[in-house]
Design a protein around this motif. Structure first.
Motif, PDB file in Angstrom:
ATOM      1  N   ALA A   1      29.987  37.954  49.903  1.00  0.00           N
ATOM      2  CA  ALA A   1      30.145  39.120  49.114  1.00  0.00           C
ATOM      3  C   ALA A   1      30.504  40.344  50.261  1.00  0.00           C
ATOM      4  O   ALA A   1      31.234  41.176  49.615  1.00  0.00           O
ATOM      5  CB  ALA A   1      28.988  39.553  48.196  1.00  0.00           C
TER       6      ALA A   1
ATOM      7  N   HIS B   1      33.989  41.010  50.707  1.00  0.00           N
ATOM      8  CA  HIS B   1      34.900  41.440  49.433  1.00  0.00           C
ATOM      9  C   HIS B   1      36.121  40.613  49.196  1.00  0.00           C
ATOM     10  O   HIS B   1      37.197  40.985  49.280  1.00  0.00           O
ATOM     11  CB  HIS B   1      35.473  42.799  49.595  1.00  0.00           C
ATOM     12  CG  HIS B   1      34.110  43.878  49.974  1.00  0.00           C
ATOM     13  ND1 HIS B   1      33.399  44.264  48.873  1.00  0.00           N
ATOM     14  CD2 HIS B   1      33.739  44.439  51.122  1.00  0.00           C
ATOM     15  CE1 HIS B   1      32.341  45.070  49.170  1.00  0.00           C
ATOM     16  NE2 HIS B   1      32.766  45.165  50.535  1.00  0.00           N
TER      17      HIS B   1
ATOM     18  N   ASN C   1      40.437  37.545  44.544  1.00  0.00           N
ATOM     19  CA  ASN C   1      40.193  36.216  43.808  1.00  0.00           C
ATOM     20  C   ASN C   1      40.513  34.852  44.007  1.00  0.00           C
ATOM     21  O   ASN C   1      39.897  33.831  43.790  1.00  0.00           O
ATOM     22  CB  ASN C   1      40.940  36.490  42.350  1.00  0.00           C
ATOM     23  CG  ASN C   1      40.446  37.958  41.534  1.00  0.00           C
ATOM     24  OD1 ASN C   1      39.187  38.141  41.767  1.00  0.00           O
ATOM     25  ND2 ASN C   1      41.230  38.381  40.867  1.00  0.00           N
TER      26      ASN C   1
ATOM     27  N   PHE D   1      37.953  33.666  46.613  1.00  0.00           N
ATOM     28  CA  PHE D   1      36.514  33.320  45.697  1.00  0.00           C
ATOM     29  C   PHE D   1      36.819  32.127  45.195  1.00  0.00           C
ATOM     30  O   PHE D   1      36.028  31.163  44.920  1.00  0.00           O
ATOM     31  CB  PHE D   1      36.235  34.486  44.863  1.00  0.00           C
ATOM     32  CG  PHE D   1      35.362  34.167  43.805  1.00  0.00           C
ATOM     33  CD1 PHE D   1      33.988  34.291  44.533  1.00  0.00           C
ATOM     34  CD2 PHE D   1      35.045  33.938  42.658  1.00  0.00           C
ATOM     35  CE1 PHE D   1      32.767  34.169  43.798  1.00  0.00           C
ATOM     36  CE2 PHE D   1      34.192  33.622  41.977  1.00  0.00           C
ATOM     37  CZ  PHE D   1      32.890  33.823  42.394  1.00  0.00           C
TER      38      PHE D   1
ATOM     39  N   SER E   1      27.319  34.510  43.758  1.00  0.00           N
ATOM     40  CA  SER E   1      28.398  35.078  44.332  1.00  0.00           C
ATOM     41  C   SER E   1      29.442  35.560  42.825  1.00  0.00           C
ATOM     42  O   SER E   1      30.099  36.610  42.700  1.00  0.00           O
ATOM     43  CB  SER E   1      29.259  33.759  44.534  1.00  0.00           C
ATOM     44  OG  SER E   1      28.837  33.346  45.808  1.00  0.00           O
TER      45      SER E   1
ATOM     46  N   GLY F   1      29.940  39.442  42.272  1.00  0.00           N
ATOM     47  CA  GLY F   1      31.578  39.880  42.068  1.00  0.00           C
ATOM     48  C   GLY F   1      31.518  40.584  40.514  1.00  0.00           C
ATOM     49  O   GLY F   1      32.319  41.479  40.720  1.00  0.00           O
ATOM     50  N   ASP F   2      30.649  40.664  39.699  1.00  0.00           N
ATOM     51  CA  ASP F   2      30.386  41.444  38.602  1.00  0.00           C
ATOM     52  C   ASP F   2      30.231  42.941  38.955  1.00  0.00           C
ATOM     53  O   ASP F   2      30.598  43.860  38.281  1.00  0.00           O
ATOM     54  CB  ASP F   2      29.464  40.939  37.626  1.00  0.00           C
ATOM     55  CG  ASP F   2      30.166  39.806  36.703  1.00  0.00           C
ATOM     56  OD1 ASP F   2      31.208  39.674  36.706  1.00  0.00           O
ATOM     57  OD2 ASP F   2      29.226  38.852  36.279  1.00  0.00           O
ATOM     58  N   GLU F   3      29.547  43.296  40.021  1.00  0.00           N
ATOM     59  CA  GLU F   3      29.311  44.353  40.632  1.00  0.00           C
ATOM     60  C   GLU F   3      28.584  45.352  39.609  1.00  0.00           C
ATOM     61  O   GLU F   3      28.345  46.514  39.769  1.00  0.00           O
ATOM     62  CB  GLU F   3      30.512  45.352  41.072  1.00  0.00           C
ATOM     63  CG  GLU F   3      31.284  44.745  42.016  1.00  0.00           C
ATOM     64  CD  GLU F   3      32.486  45.146  42.507  1.00  0.00           C
ATOM     65  OE1 GLU F   3      32.981  46.500  41.513  1.00  0.00           O
ATOM     66  OE2 GLU F   3      33.153  45.110  43.465  1.00  0.00           O
TER      67      GLU F   3
END
Length: 278
Positions: A177, A180, A183, A186, A218, A222-224
């Protein structure tokens, strides 16, 4: 058999999600189903009972963390994935089945004691999650049930293995993470994680939690919705709690019920569980 595994997994996640809005009912359900499943294992004719006990019950705990709609989608995907895997397996030629020696019947009293043991551990984990009002109240419950085994030595090994694997997986997720990733990157990480989990499924070391934790955290990071530190602490802390509950229940219940801590069923299953990915 693959389709049956997918169906059992998906159904138990859905059941967990349905009782999750009612914490008291959820805790009681986990305890009751653990005891019932363990008692059924004592009957050699109940061929699905071991699968429900070792896979279904932990996934019921997982379902406590999901709303019914999400759980239903996850259950459907598990079922469809198992059907897909079965269809792909038909491409390969049949091989002779492995002849396994018949297992001696386990006394019902022994399995009753074990069911109470894991029922207490799982129910206490769920109660703890609900009481703390964490984002994933089922994580401690699932950890306790995944770690628990009738054989005390195997339980201790799995508790240490899961704690280390979860810690390393959570750390790896935070590292990923921090960069950053896009996509595409990831997606590549997910592919590597799934391949790693599949490739090490037969390992005698309990490494699967490393891959599942890396994947789950992860996606959450990623949803923050929360910080990486938040998810790291919740995952690791609830895993520690689940492991502690599993070990404590294994220490108390056999003594109270005067049942040996390392049971006959434990000695029968220990070899297969060493290489099990659950």
């Amino acid at each position: 058999m693959a389709v049956v595994v997918g169906a059992v997994a998906g159904l138990n996640i859905v059941i967990g999600s349905l009782v999750a809005p009612f914490p008291v009912a959820a805790v009681v359900t986990i305890f009751a189903l653990c005891v019932a499943a363990a008692v059924l294992v004592a009957d050699p004719n109940r061929h699905l009972a071991p699968l429900i006990l070792m896979l279904g019950m932990p996934l019921l705990g997982v379902g406590l963390s999901e709303p019914p709609a999400t759980a239903l989608s996850a259950g459907a995907l598990l079922l469809l994935g198992s059907i897909y895997g079965w269809l792909v397996s038909l491409i390969w030629p049949d091989r002779p089945g492995i002849q396994r020696p018949a297992k001696a019947a386990v006394p019902r009293r022994v399995m009753l004691a074990y069911g109470i043991q894991i029922g207490i551990a799982g129910a206490a984990g769920a109660a703890l999650g609900f009481a703390l009002d964490v984002d994933h109240p089922g994580w401690a419950c699932a950890a306790a049930l995944l770690i628990s085994r009738p054989d005390r030595a195997l339980l201790d090994a799995r508790s240490i293995g899961r704690i280390l694997s979860v810690f390393l997986g959570a750390t790896a997720a935070c590292v990923v993470a921090a960069f950053h990733p896009s996509n595409a990157v990831f997606a590549a990480v997910v592919l590597v994680v799934i391949a790693g989990a599949a490739g090490t499924a037969g390992s005698r070391w309990y490494v699967l939690p490393f891959f599942t934790t890396l994947l789950v955290l992860s996606m959450l990071i990623g949803d923050e919705t929360e910080s990486a530190t938040h998810w790291f602490l919740e995952r690791v802390a609830l895993t520690l709690a689940g492991a502690a509950l599993a070990v404590l229940a294994a220490w108390v219940v056999p003594r109270v019920m005067a049942v040996p801590g390392s049971t006959a069923v434990g000695s029968q299953k220990s070899n297969s569980d060493q290489s099990s990915g659950t």
